[in-house]
Design a protein around this motif. Sequence first.
Motif, mmCIF file in Angstrom:
data_model
loop_
_atom_site.group_PDB
_atom_site.id
_atom_site.type_symbol
_atom_site.label_atom_id
_atom_site.label_comp_id
_atom_site.label_asym_id
_atom_site.label_seq_id
_atom_site.Cartn_x
_atom_site.Cartn_y
_atom_site.Cartn_z
ATOM 1 N N GLU B 124 -7.382 140.767 61.128
ATOM 2 C CA GLU B 124 -7.432 142.215 61.212
ATOM 3 C C GLU B 124 -8.716 142.678 61.887
ATOM 4 O O GLU B 124 -8.714 143.606 62.687
ATOM 5 N N LYS B 125 -9.796 141.977 61.578
ATOM 6 C CA LYS B 125 -11.091 142.355 62.159
ATOM 7 C C LYS B 125 -11.090 142.201 63.669
ATOM 8 O O LYS B 125 -11.800 142.918 64.376
ATOM 9 N N VAL B 126 -10.318 141.219 64.189
ATOM 10 C CA VAL B 126 -10.277 141.071 65.650
ATOM 11 C C VAL B 126 -9.008 141.719 66.231
ATOM 12 O O VAL B 126 -8.643 141.454 67.374
ATOM 13 N N HIS B 127 -8.364 142.572 65.444
ATOM 14 C CA HIS B 127 -7.188 143.350 65.872
ATOM 15 C C HIS B 127 -6.025 142.459 66.305
ATOM 16 O O HIS B 127 -5.371 142.724 67.300
ATOM 17 N N LEU B 128 -5.801 141.368 65.573
ATOM 18 C CA LEU B 128 -4.704 140.476 65.944
ATOM 19 C C LEU B 128 -3.708 140.273 64.807
ATOM 20 O O LEU B 128 -2.875 139.390 64.870
ATOM 21 N N ALA B 129 -3.794 141.117 63.776
ATOM 22 C CA ALA B 129 -2.949 140.912 62.590
ATOM 23 C C ALA B 129 -1.467 140.860 62.952
ATOM 24 O O ALA B 129 -0.712 140.067 62.417
ATOM 25 N N GLU B 130 -1.048 141.685 63.914
ATOM 26 C CA GLU B 130 0.385 141.724 64.234
ATOM 27 C C GLU B 130 0.834 140.507 65.043
ATOM 28 O O GLU B 130 2.022 140.298 65.235
ATOM 29 N N PHE B 131 -0.132 139.704 65.506
ATOM 30 C CA PHE B 131 0.223 138.508 66.265
ATOM 31 C C PHE B 131 0.081 137.242 65.421
ATOM 32 O O PHE B 131 0.071 136.141 65.964
ATOM 33 N N ALA B 132 -0.009 137.420 64.110
ATOM 34 C CA ALA B 132 -0.305 136.289 63.228
ATOM 35 C C ALA B 132 0.683 135.141 63.396
ATOM 36 O O ALA B 132 0.315 133.984 63.299
ATOM 37 N N HIS B 133 1.963 135.457 63.660
ATOM 38 C CA HIS B 133 2.971 134.392 63.677
ATOM 39 C C HIS B 133 3.382 133.983 65.084
ATOM 40 O O HIS B 133 4.423 133.380 65.292
ATOM 41 N N VAL B 134 2.533 134.305 66.033
ATOM 42 C CA VAL B 134 2.801 133.958 67.425
ATOM 43 C C VAL B 134 2.041 132.675 67.757
ATOM 44 O O VAL B 134 0.986 132.404 67.199
ATOM 45 N N TYR B 135 2.616 131.861 68.658
ATOM 46 C CA TYR B 135 1.908 130.648 69.069
ATOM 47 C C TYR B 135 0.900 130.983 70.167
ATOM 48 O O TYR B 135 1.153 131.891 70.985
ATOM 49 N N PRO B 136 -0.205 130.255 70.214
ATOM 50 C CA PRO B 136 -1.294 130.611 71.139
ATOM 51 C C PRO B 136 -0.867 130.722 72.601
ATOM 52 O O PRO B 136 -1.408 131.542 73.333
ATOM 53 N N HIS B 137 0.112 129.907 73.032
ATOM 54 C CA HIS B 137 0.443 129.924 74.455
ATOM 55 C C HIS B 137 1.039 131.254 74.901
ATOM 56 O O HIS B 137 1.157 131.520 76.093
ATOM 57 N N MET B 138 1.423 132.093 73.931
ATOM 58 C CA MET B 138 1.996 133.383 74.295
ATOM 59 C C MET B 138 0.939 134.477 74.386
ATOM 60 O O MET B 138 1.257 135.613 74.697
#
Lengths: 297, 259
Positions: B124-138
Amino acid sequence: MPDPVRAALAQDLPPRPEFERVPQDVGQIGAVEAPLSLRERLFGNIAVRRGLVLIGIALLWEGYARWLNVSLLFPTFSETVRVFVADLLSGVLSERILTSLRVLLIGYAAGVALAAVLTTLAVATRIGNDILSVLTAMFNPLPAIALLPLALIWFGLGTGSIVFVLIHGTLWAIVLNTVTGFRAVPETLRMSGRNFGLKGPRYVAQILMPAASASILAGLKIGWAFAWRTLIAAELVFGVSSRSGGLGWYIFEAREELETARVFAGLFAVILIGLLVESVIFRTIEARTVRRWGMQR
Amino acid sequence: MTAPLLEARGVTLQYKTAQHLLTATYRVDLEVHRGERFIILGPSGCGKTTLLKAVGGFLEPVEGRIMLAGRPIRGPGPDRMMVFQDFEQLMPWKTVLGNVTFPLRVKRAWKAREIKERAMAALEKVHLAEFAHVYPHMLSGGMKMRVAIARALVMEPEILLMDEPFAALDALTRRHMQRELLELWRMLGFTMLFVTHSIEEAVTLGSRILLLSAHPGQVRAELNAGHLDGRDAADPAFGALTRHIHDLLFGEGREPANA
């Protein structure tokens, strides 16, 4: 501060007015995304296209064989399918297939296990790595079936000999790919793993192995393909004196009795099983792992 | 004044390539205090990355010593979380959340629920909470870097080691990430050791800047940049410090290059 070089350059350019615009609302532009037509989607599907090719081949085969009309040399597609299904149902073919698969699994499993042990040694020590590199370079180019005569001397006729050549067929392909995969693990990923405090077996299991999974999987796939081809070849060679033969023996027997449609049915089974494992089992594993992770396209 | 958190005394570092033994740094001293944004700045070949790796515990000094909180550094550890330049530092087989929870799991100090809560808080601090379940390559380059930063911060390390983390990003993303990093620092007050070859980045991010000369890296100067905090980049103080650093590194009188 004025830069004399830039001032001189700008003099040669024609004067042009500046402007700024506000981008149009997307709603006014029309459809930015639109679904493709059914036909486009159908022909975009790889399975549909390849299926059409298969049907084409079957039709050509059927037509040519009917025109030739010598079923002893070249049986029709429909006859081959009929024999294939009949033998599968009567249990003759299915028993042969099971025998083959059983031997294959023993040899393949032993090859994988041995590959795991050897790779571990190679990763752990530099001399282990050197030994394995030399061994792999030596044995990888040697077709496994070439070892069959030797295996027959050592282990006699029977499952032992086939398992021996199967191990040889799978081992080196897997080792080669796994070691290559380990070597290709990015330096920063390794450093991250150690930064978290991972060491020894945990480091190998949690960083190196998953990072090399694409290569390991490729090795397993090549190893399986080698094993399958080697197995059928080996069964053909000494199916003659083995009582409970496998698929190779089924093909050999059919040839002896000049039942060409049965030979074709045997080959059919070899291809089908090969395809099934390679493009269904391995493809599924790949789709769920390395492809999903973006490690393989 | 309290004792420094990180202390390097007379550190000489060498490493071997296939043909040569290279001296990366020669008798470098530095002190990093708690809460500082300490920048190591120098041209390529000044051994700044090697120095950071030595602090990370990947390399032992052939001379001198490096101490963290009074104890000599022995090997890598999660009390000094590292963020690298390239995107391959993320584990492609784990989701964003999986990457952030991984070091927490390795340490085996928390319950599964607490691990997830901590990781989500960091994301959340780096504004990525909504991408938690995404794989890095995306993810885009900047997002991957934010995952790496979240993964480092979630461990609450004594010191955050950053090896040119924004060098592979495009210029706009880089500026954005620099601002976010400063915001994170304001929020969490961590200590950071940041390596860069960009004078602009050093002046923007640092509270204190160590200048190294090249071949081998030796301390050229140590400057304060904390007085720039809260000022606009157009403030003449920025230009003054940039020019001063430029003169120290490349000699006086020349035009400042685009760093």
